[in-house]
Design a protein around this motif. Structure first.
Motif, PDB file in Angstrom:
ATOM      1  N   ALA A 102      -3.395 -15.615  22.584  1.00 52.33           N
ATOM      2  CA  ALA A 102      -2.790 -15.007  21.484  1.00 52.33           C
ATOM      3  C   ALA A 102      -3.927 -15.243  20.280  1.00 52.33           C
ATOM      4  CB  ALA A 102      -1.455 -15.568  20.958  1.00 52.33           C
ATOM      5  N   GLY A 103      -3.989 -14.311  19.255  1.00 54.44           N
ATOM      6  CA  GLY A 103      -4.807 -14.522  18.172  1.00 54.44           C
ATOM      7  C   GLY A 103      -5.252 -13.348  17.738  1.00 54.44           C
ATOM      8  N   GLN A 104      -6.123 -13.386  16.430  1.00 56.93           N
ATOM      9  CA  GLN A 104      -6.408 -12.315  15.553  1.00 56.93           C
ATOM     10  C   GLN A 104      -7.133 -11.347  16.409  1.00 56.93           C
ATOM     11  OE1 GLN A 104      -8.325 -13.446  11.844  1.00 56.93           O
ATOM     12  NE2 GLN A 104      -9.710 -11.671  12.227  1.00 56.93           N
ATOM     13  N   PHE A 105      -7.015  -9.996  16.281  1.00 56.46           N
ATOM     14  CA  PHE A 105      -7.570  -9.020  16.781  1.00 56.46           C
ATOM     15  C   PHE A 105      -7.996  -7.859  15.959  1.00 56.46           C
ATOM     16  CE2 PHE A 105      -3.006  -7.478  16.725  1.00 56.46           C
ATOM     17  CZ  PHE A 105      -3.065  -6.057  16.398  1.00 56.46           C
ATOM     18  N   TYR A 106      -7.725  -7.983  14.396  1.00 53.13           N
ATOM     19  CA  TYR A 106      -8.309  -7.025  13.634  1.00 53.13           C
ATOM     20  C   TYR A 106      -8.175  -7.658  12.108  1.00 53.13           C
ATOM     21  CZ  TYR A 106      -8.298  -2.658  10.860  1.00 53.13           C
ATOM     22  OH  TYR A 106      -8.747  -1.541  10.163  1.00 53.13           O
ATOM     23  N   ARG A 107      -9.508  -7.500  11.466  1.00 60.45           N
ATOM     24  CA  ARG A 107      -9.485  -7.959   9.933  1.00 60.45           C
ATOM     25  C   ARG A 107     -10.316  -6.946   9.350  1.00 60.45           C
ATOM     26  NH1 ARG A 107     -13.349 -10.105   6.691  1.00 60.45           N
ATOM     27  NH2 ARG A 107     -12.813 -12.175   5.722  1.00 60.45           N
ATOM     28  N   THR A 108     -10.014  -6.598   8.028  1.00 61.74           N
ATOM     29  CA  THR A 108     -10.544  -5.701   7.110  1.00 61.74           C
ATOM     30  C   THR A 108     -10.410  -5.796   5.701  1.00 61.74           C
ATOM     31  OG1 THR A 108     -11.016  -3.386   6.990  1.00 61.74           O
ATOM     32  CG2 THR A 108      -8.815  -4.011   6.882  1.00 61.74           C
ATOM     33  N   ASP A 109     -11.432  -5.833   4.934  1.00 62.24           N
ATOM     34  CA  ASP A 109     -11.534  -5.947   3.537  1.00 62.24           C
ATOM     35  C   ASP A 109     -10.795  -4.665   2.701  1.00 62.24           C
ATOM     36  OD1 ASP A 109     -12.422  -8.382   3.624  1.00 62.24           O
ATOM     37  OD2 ASP A 109     -14.594  -7.694   3.826  1.00 62.24           O
ATOM     38  N   ILE A 110      -9.888  -4.920   2.041  1.00 60.87           N
ATOM     39  CA  ILE A 110      -9.312  -3.920   1.045  1.00 60.87           C
ATOM     40  C   ILE A 110      -9.860  -3.937  -0.271  1.00 60.87           C
ATOM     41  CG2 ILE A 110      -7.095  -2.859   0.330  1.00 60.87           C
ATOM     42  CD1 ILE A 110      -7.695  -2.750   3.287  1.00 60.87           C
ATOM     43  N   SER A 111     -10.455  -3.223  -0.883  1.00 66.57           N
ATOM     44  CA  SER A 111     -10.922  -3.200  -2.426  1.00 66.57           C
ATOM     45  C   SER A 111     -10.426  -2.035  -3.105  1.00 66.57           C
ATOM     46  CB  SER A 111     -12.370  -3.111  -2.195  1.00 66.57           C
ATOM     47  OG  SER A 111     -12.846  -2.042  -1.838  1.00 66.57           O
ATOM     48  N   GLY A 112     -10.476  -2.465  -4.406  1.00 70.29           N
ATOM     49  CA  GLY A 112      -9.983  -1.202  -5.236  1.00 70.29           C
ATOM     50  C   GLY A 112      -8.600  -1.503  -5.816  1.00 70.29           C
ATOM     51  N   LEU A 113      -8.005  -2.669  -5.660  1.00 70.08           N
ATOM     52  CA  LEU A 113      -6.739  -3.010  -6.023  1.00 70.08           C
ATOM     53  C   LEU A 113      -6.651  -2.992  -7.589  1.00 70.08           C
ATOM     54  CD1 LEU A 113      -6.652  -3.563  -2.941  1.00 70.08           C
ATOM     55  CD2 LEU A 113      -4.637  -5.242  -3.332  1.00 70.08           C
ATOM     56  N   CYS A 114      -5.660  -3.035  -8.179  1.00 61.49           N
ATOM     57  CA  CYS A 114      -5.260  -3.129  -9.635  1.00 61.49           C
ATOM     58  C   CYS A 114      -4.669  -4.542  -9.826  1.00 61.49           C
ATOM     59  CB  CYS A 114      -4.582  -2.046 -10.105  1.00 61.49           C
ATOM     60  SG  CYS A 114      -4.991  -0.309  -9.991  1.00 61.49           S
ATOM     61  N   GLU A 115      -4.975  -5.010 -10.844  1.00 61.35           N
ATOM     62  CA  GLU A 115      -4.499  -6.719 -10.841  1.00 61.35           C
ATOM     63  C   GLU A 115      -3.190  -6.629 -11.619  1.00 61.35           C
ATOM     64  OE1 GLU A 115      -5.953  -8.018 -14.849  1.00 61.35           O
ATOM     65  OE2 GLU A 115      -7.504  -6.792 -14.555  1.00 61.35           O
ATOM     66  N   ASN A 116      -2.615  -7.425 -11.207  1.00 59.00           N
ATOM     67  CA  ASN A 116      -1.048  -7.839 -11.571  1.00 59.00           C
ATOM     68  C   ASN A 116      -0.284  -6.633 -11.098  1.00 59.00           C
ATOM     69  OD1 ASN A 116       0.836  -9.453 -12.782  1.00 59.00           O
ATOM     70  ND2 ASN A 116       0.715  -8.339 -14.651  1.00 59.00           N
ATOM     71  N   THR A 117      -0.438  -6.098 -10.016  1.00 61.27           N
ATOM     72  CA  THR A 117       0.200  -5.213  -9.450  1.00 61.27           C
ATOM     73  C   THR A 117       0.911  -5.313  -8.175  1.00 61.27           C
ATOM     74  OG1 THR A 117      -1.266  -3.536 -10.526  1.00 61.27           O
ATOM     75  CG2 THR A 117       0.059  -2.529  -8.806  1.00 61.27           C
ATOM     76  N   THR A 118       1.941  -4.923  -7.820  1.00 57.02           N
ATOM     77  CA  THR A 118       2.863  -5.089  -6.568  1.00 57.02           C
ATOM     78  C   THR A 118       2.378  -3.915  -5.443  1.00 57.02           C
ATOM     79  OG1 THR A 118       4.664  -5.967  -7.602  1.00 57.02           O
ATOM     80  CG2 THR A 118       5.026  -5.085  -5.440  1.00 57.02           C
ATOM     81  N   TYR A 119       2.134  -4.130  -4.365  1.00 54.25           N
ATOM     82  CA  TYR A 119       1.658  -3.268  -3.617  1.00 54.25           C
ATOM     83  C   TYR A 119       2.394  -3.259  -2.143  1.00 54.25           C
ATOM     84  CZ  TYR A 119      -2.731  -2.307  -6.027  1.00 54.25           C
ATOM     85  OH  TYR A 119      -3.403  -1.813  -6.666  1.00 54.25           O
ATOM     86  N   GLU A 120       2.526  -2.275  -1.388  1.00 56.51           N
ATOM     87  CA  GLU A 120       2.934  -2.240  -0.235  1.00 56.51           C
ATOM     88  C   GLU A 120       1.934  -1.933   0.952  1.00 56.51           C
ATOM     89  OE1 GLU A 120       6.665   0.514   1.271  1.00 56.51           O
ATOM     90  OE2 GLU A 120       4.676   1.427   1.785  1.00 56.51           O
ATOM     91  N   PHE A 121       1.899  -2.739   1.893  1.00 60.07           N
ATOM     92  CA  PHE A 121       1.146  -2.666   3.140  1.00 60.07           C
ATOM     93  C   PHE A 121       1.924  -2.187   4.074  1.00 60.07           C
ATOM     94  CE2 PHE A 121       0.542  -4.532   7.155  1.00 60.07           C
ATOM     95  CZ  PHE A 121      -0.357  -3.695   7.947  1.00 60.07           C
ATOM     96  N   SER A 122       1.643  -1.111   4.824  1.00 58.56           N
ATOM     97  CA  SER A 122       2.405  -0.145   5.957  1.00 58.56           C
ATOM     98  C   SER A 122       1.470   0.060   7.291  1.00 58.56           C
ATOM     99  CB  SER A 122       3.397   0.713   5.569  1.00 58.56           C
ATOM    100  OG  SER A 122       2.466   1.806   5.162  1.00 58.56           O
ATOM    101  N   ALA A 123       1.828   0.111   8.393  1.00 54.48           N
ATOM    102  CA  ALA A 123       1.390   0.421   9.600  1.00 54.48           C
ATOM    103  C   ALA A 123       2.184   1.032  10.583  1.00 54.48           C
ATOM    104  CB  ALA A 123       0.271  -0.397  10.148  1.00 54.48           C
ATOM    105  N   TYR A 124       1.765   2.054  11.454  1.00 55.64           N
ATOM    106  CA  TYR A 124       2.534   2.469  12.611  1.00 55.64           C
ATOM    107  C   TYR A 124       2.256   1.659  13.809  1.00 55.64           C
ATOM    108  CZ  TYR A 124       4.680   6.185   9.866  1.00 55.64           C
ATOM    109  OH  TYR A 124       5.455   7.027   8.868  1.00 55.64           O
TER     110      TYR A 124
END
Length: 625
Positions: A102-124
Motif C-alpha cells: 500500500a502507498g501513494q501512487f499519485y501526487r500533483t500541485d493545484i494552483s490558482g485557488l482563491c483565498e478563503n474559498t470552499t472547494y470541491e475535489f472530485s474524481a471518477y
C-alpha cells in the motif's frame, strides 16, 4: 475510449463506508483544475516527473505499473474488455495496476485557488477487474483509495477521505467520489495526493478520470414574488414589465455573502448589471425574454473571478409573443358522396389550436387540437394560443371544406355500322371532358370498334369516368322461316342483337310471330343500329298436326289453312310407304282419312305441297282413331 457511468445522482449521500467523503451540496463554480488525461486513441503521454513512482507502459500494466489509454483488457483478459461511456470528458484515463504494498501512487500541485474559498475535489474511479472472469481463485482484492489535500508547503493536511471498498462487478461501472475543503486567507495553491489503501494482488486494479477542483458555494435560489419557479412568463401585451427578483442562499457553505447580478439573452453569454450588488434586484421596463442569475462569493474580492465564486441557477423571464395565425394545411374539396375528411393547421412551438365556427366570437368547436373533423362542409376557423400562459390568441385562419357534386353516369355498349362513324356523348353538359382519344369536347366521333373512356371533371377537380364499348354491328342475315299451325319463326344466320318484322314497319325483338293468317309474307330482319335490313318472302300455310275422323265435327278432316290463297298449288298425301292416297290442287283441299271409301288405319301420314313460285313444303301429321 474509456468513459465512466455515474452510478447514482451526484448529489446523493454515500453510505457509511464513504463517510469521510462528500459532495458540495451548494452551487459550484467553473473548474479551476481538470485533468482528463487527454483524448484520442492509443497510449500516452506519460505523466510528468514527480506525479507517480509507478512505471509507465504502453500496454495493460502489471503490478506497480500504469498507462494512460483509451483501451483496456488487451493483455489481461480478467479485466473488463470495454468501458462505460458517461464521464464528463470521455477520452483516455489513468490505468493503475496496484503495487504489492500500500502507498501513494499519485501526487500533483493545484494552483490558482482563491483565498478563503470552499472547494470541491472530485474524481471518477472504476474497478477494472471483471468479477465474472473467475481469475481470482481466492477472491479479488477490492479497490480502496485515499485522497488527501495538503497546503503548498506539504506540511499541513487540509482534508482527507477514503473511498472504502470499491468491489469488482460483472460489467463496467464507474462512480464519482468527492470531498470539500476550504482555502485559508492568502492560500492559492494546494497539493493533491492519492494512496492505494490495499495491497497488490489479484484485483485491486483501477482506472481514474476527470480529476476536478472547483469552488463550492451556497445553493442560491431566485424567486419573483410568490413564485418559487426558476422562470416567469409574461404576455407580450403586458410589456414593458417590472418584476422584483430576490436571491436567497441556503447558508450551507458561506458565512458572509457578496452579490453580483447578471443578465443574458441566451443563457450562455452573461454581463454584469451595474450597481446590482444586493440580494434583491428590480427589473424595470423589460420588453424581451431575458435570463437573470446572481454570482455569490464569500468575499467581495472574489466576485470578479468566476473560479472563486458560485452562481445561482438562471431565472428566465420569458416574454410570450402573440402567436401568428396558424398555417392551413389546405382547403378540402369533397367529391360527391365521399366522407368528409379532417382538416388541419400548423402552429408554433408551445402553442395549441382551438377551432371555431366564426372568424371572431362564435362557438368553440374543438379545443387543443391541430386537427378538426367536421360533420358537414363549410368554413371553419383555427386560432392559436400559447400553452405557457394565458395570453392574447392569434388571429384566426379560415379552412374551407367544399362539397363538389359529380354526375351519375353509366357505362354503355353500342354498335357501329361498317364503313361509318358513330357519336359518343359524355351524357352530361357543363363539365370538363378528357377522352381517351385526347379530345375534350362533350361528344366525339369514332369510326372503329374499341373501348373509349371519358373523364368528366368539375372545375374543382372532382371527376368520374364513363366507359363506352363500341362493337362492330352484327351481320343481319335470314337463314330460314319456320312455320307451324300457330307460329312463324324467322331464323337468323348469326347470333346477335336483331329486330324482326313481317310488314317492314313494326319491328320487335322476338323472332316469333303468333296468330297470323295464311298467305304470302315478307320476313324482315335488321340490326339494332339500323345499318342493314334484309328480307325474305315466304308462303304461310298452316297444316293440322293431327285429325280424328269420328264425325264429332272437330278435326275430322286434314285441311291446309291458307292454301286457298295459292289456287295453283298442288297437294299430295302419302302413307308411310310412299303410296299416294290423294292429290288435288290447293282450292278447298280436304282429306278425311279414307281411301276408296274405306277408313285407313291410325298412323302418321305425309303431305307434299308444291306452290308455284315458292318451291315445295313437306311435313307429316297423325291420324288418330
Amino acid at each position: 475510449m474509456i468513459r465512466f457511468l455515474l452510478l447514482l445522482a451526484l448529489v446523493l449521500s454515500f453510505n457509511n463506508s464513504y463517510g469521510q467523503l462528500g459532495f458540495c451540496n451548494g452551487s459550484k463554480g467553473d473548474p479551476i483544475f481538470q485533468e482528463d488525461f487527454g483524448t484520442g486513441s492509443g497510449y500516452g503521454p506519460r505523466l510528468a516527473a514527480g506525479i507517480t513512482n509507478y512505471s509507465y507502459v504502453t500496454q495493460d500494466p502489471q503490478d506497480g505499473e500504469y498507462t494512460i489509454s483509451s483501451i483496456i483488457g488487451r493483455e489481461i483478459p480478467s479485466w473488463h474488455s470495454y468501458s462505460p461511456n458517461l464521464t464528463p470528458s470521455g477520452g483516455k484515463a489513468l490505468i493503475i495496476n496496484a503495487g504489492f504494498t500500500a502507498g501513494q501512487f499519485y501526487r500533483t500541485d493545484i494552483s490558482g485557488l482563491c483565498e478563503n474559498t470552499t472547494y470541491e475535489f472530485s474524481a471518477y474511479l472504476m474497478n477494472i477487474y471483471n468479477s465474472a472472469s473467475g481469475a481470482c481463485a481466492d477472491g479479488d482484492i477490492p479497490v480502496n483509495v485515499k485522497f488527501q489535500i495538503w497546503d503548498e508547503t506539504d506540511t499541513q493536511l487540509l482534508k482527507e477521505g477514503s473511498t472504502g471498498a470499491i468491489n469488482s462487478t460483472a460489467f463496467p461501472l464507474a462512480e464519482e467520489y468527492a470531498l470539500t475543503f476550504k482555502s485559508a486567507p492568502g492560500q492559492n495553491n494546494v497539493i493533491l495526493k492519492m494512496f492505494n489503501n490495499g495491497e497488490g494482488g489479484c484485483g485491486n486494479d483501477l482506472a481514474i478520470d476527470d480529476i476536478i477542483f472547483r469552488s463550492c458555494g451556497d445553493l442560491t435560489s431566485i424567486d419573483a414574488g410568490n413564485s418559487s419557479n426558476m422562470d416567469l412568463r409574461v404576455c407580450e401585451e403586458d410589456t414593458p414589465y417590472n418584476v422584483d427578483l430576490k436571491a436567497t442562499p441556503d447558508n450551507t457553505v458561506y458565512q458572509t455573502h457578496a452579490y453580483q447580478w447578471q443578465r443574458s439573452l441566451d443563457a450562455v453569454n452573461w454581463t454584469d448589471i451595474s450597481g446590482a450588488n444586493q440580494s434583491n434586484y428590480t427589473v424595470v421596463n423589460l420588453v424581451q425574454s431575458t435570463y437573470y442569475r446572481v454570482k455569490v462569493a464569500e468575499d467581495s474580492i472574489n466576485l470578479t473571478n468566476n473560479l472563486c465564486s458560485s452562481f445561482s441557477e438562471a431565472f428566465f423571464v420569458q416574454m410570450v409573443s402573440v402567436p401568428t395565425a396558424p398555417v392551413s394545411n389546405g382547403d378540402v374539396v369533397v367529391c360527391g358522396n365521399s366522407e368528409i375528411p379532417q382538416i388541419s393547421v400548423k402552429a408554433g412551438v408551445d402553442e395549441m389550436v382551438n377551432w371555431y365556427d366564426a372568424p371572431s366570437g362564435g362557438n368553440l368547436l374543438q379545443a387543443k387540437s391541430f386537427n378538426y373533423q367536421p360533420d358537414v362542409a363549410g368554413i371553419f376557423y383555427a386560432e392559436a394560443k400559447s400553452t405557457l400562459i394565458e395570453c392574447k390568441p392569434s388571429s384566426r385562419t379560415a379552412v374551407k371544406i367544399t362539397l363538389d357534386n359529380i354526375p351519375d353516369v353509366e357505362d354503355e355498349t353500342i354498335q357501329i355500322c361498317p364503313n361509318s362513324n358513330i357519336s359518343l356523348d359524355a351524357g352530361v353538359s357543363g363539365f370538363n371532358y378528357m377522352w381517351s382519344t385526347g379530345e375534350n369536347s362533350q361528344t366525339i366521333q369514332v369510326t372503329q370498334q374499341g373501348n373509349y373512356t371519358v373523364e368528366i371533371a368539375t372545375n374543382l377537380g372532382c371527376a368520374v369516368t364513363r366507359e363506352f364499348t363500341v362493337n362492330d354491328i352484327d351481320d343481319a342475315q335470314i337463314s330460314d322461316v319456320r312455320t307451324d299451325e300457330n307460329s312463324i319463326e324467322i331464323i337468323p344466320v348469326n347470333i346477335g342483337v336483331f329486330e324482326y318484322s313481317l310488314d317492314g314497319v313494326n319491328f320487335q325483338d322476338s323472332n316469333v310471330f303468333l296468330g297470323k293468317p295464311g298467305g304470302v309474307y315478307t320476313a324482315y330482319m335488321r340490326d339494332k343500329s339500323g345499318c342493314n335490313t334484309v328480307s325474305l318472302q315466304f308462303p304461310y300455310i298452316s297444316p293440322l298436326k293431327f285429325i280424328t275422323p269420328n264425325g264429332d265435327g272437330y278435326n275430322d278432316n286434314f285441311i291446309l289453312r291458307g292454301v286457298e290463297t295459292f289456287p295453283s298449288s298442288q297437294i299430295m298425301i302419302y302413307d308411310r310407304y310412299g303410296k299416294l292416297l290423294k292429290a288435288s290442287n290447293g282450292s278447298n283441299f280436304s282429306w278425311n282419312g279414307t281411301l276408296e271409301g274405306k277408313d285407313l288405319p291410325a298412323a302418321d301420314y305425309w303431305y307434299h305441297i308444291k306452290i308455284e313460285g315458292f318451291g315445295e313444303l313437306k311435313g307429316h301429321f297423325s291420324l288418330i282413331r
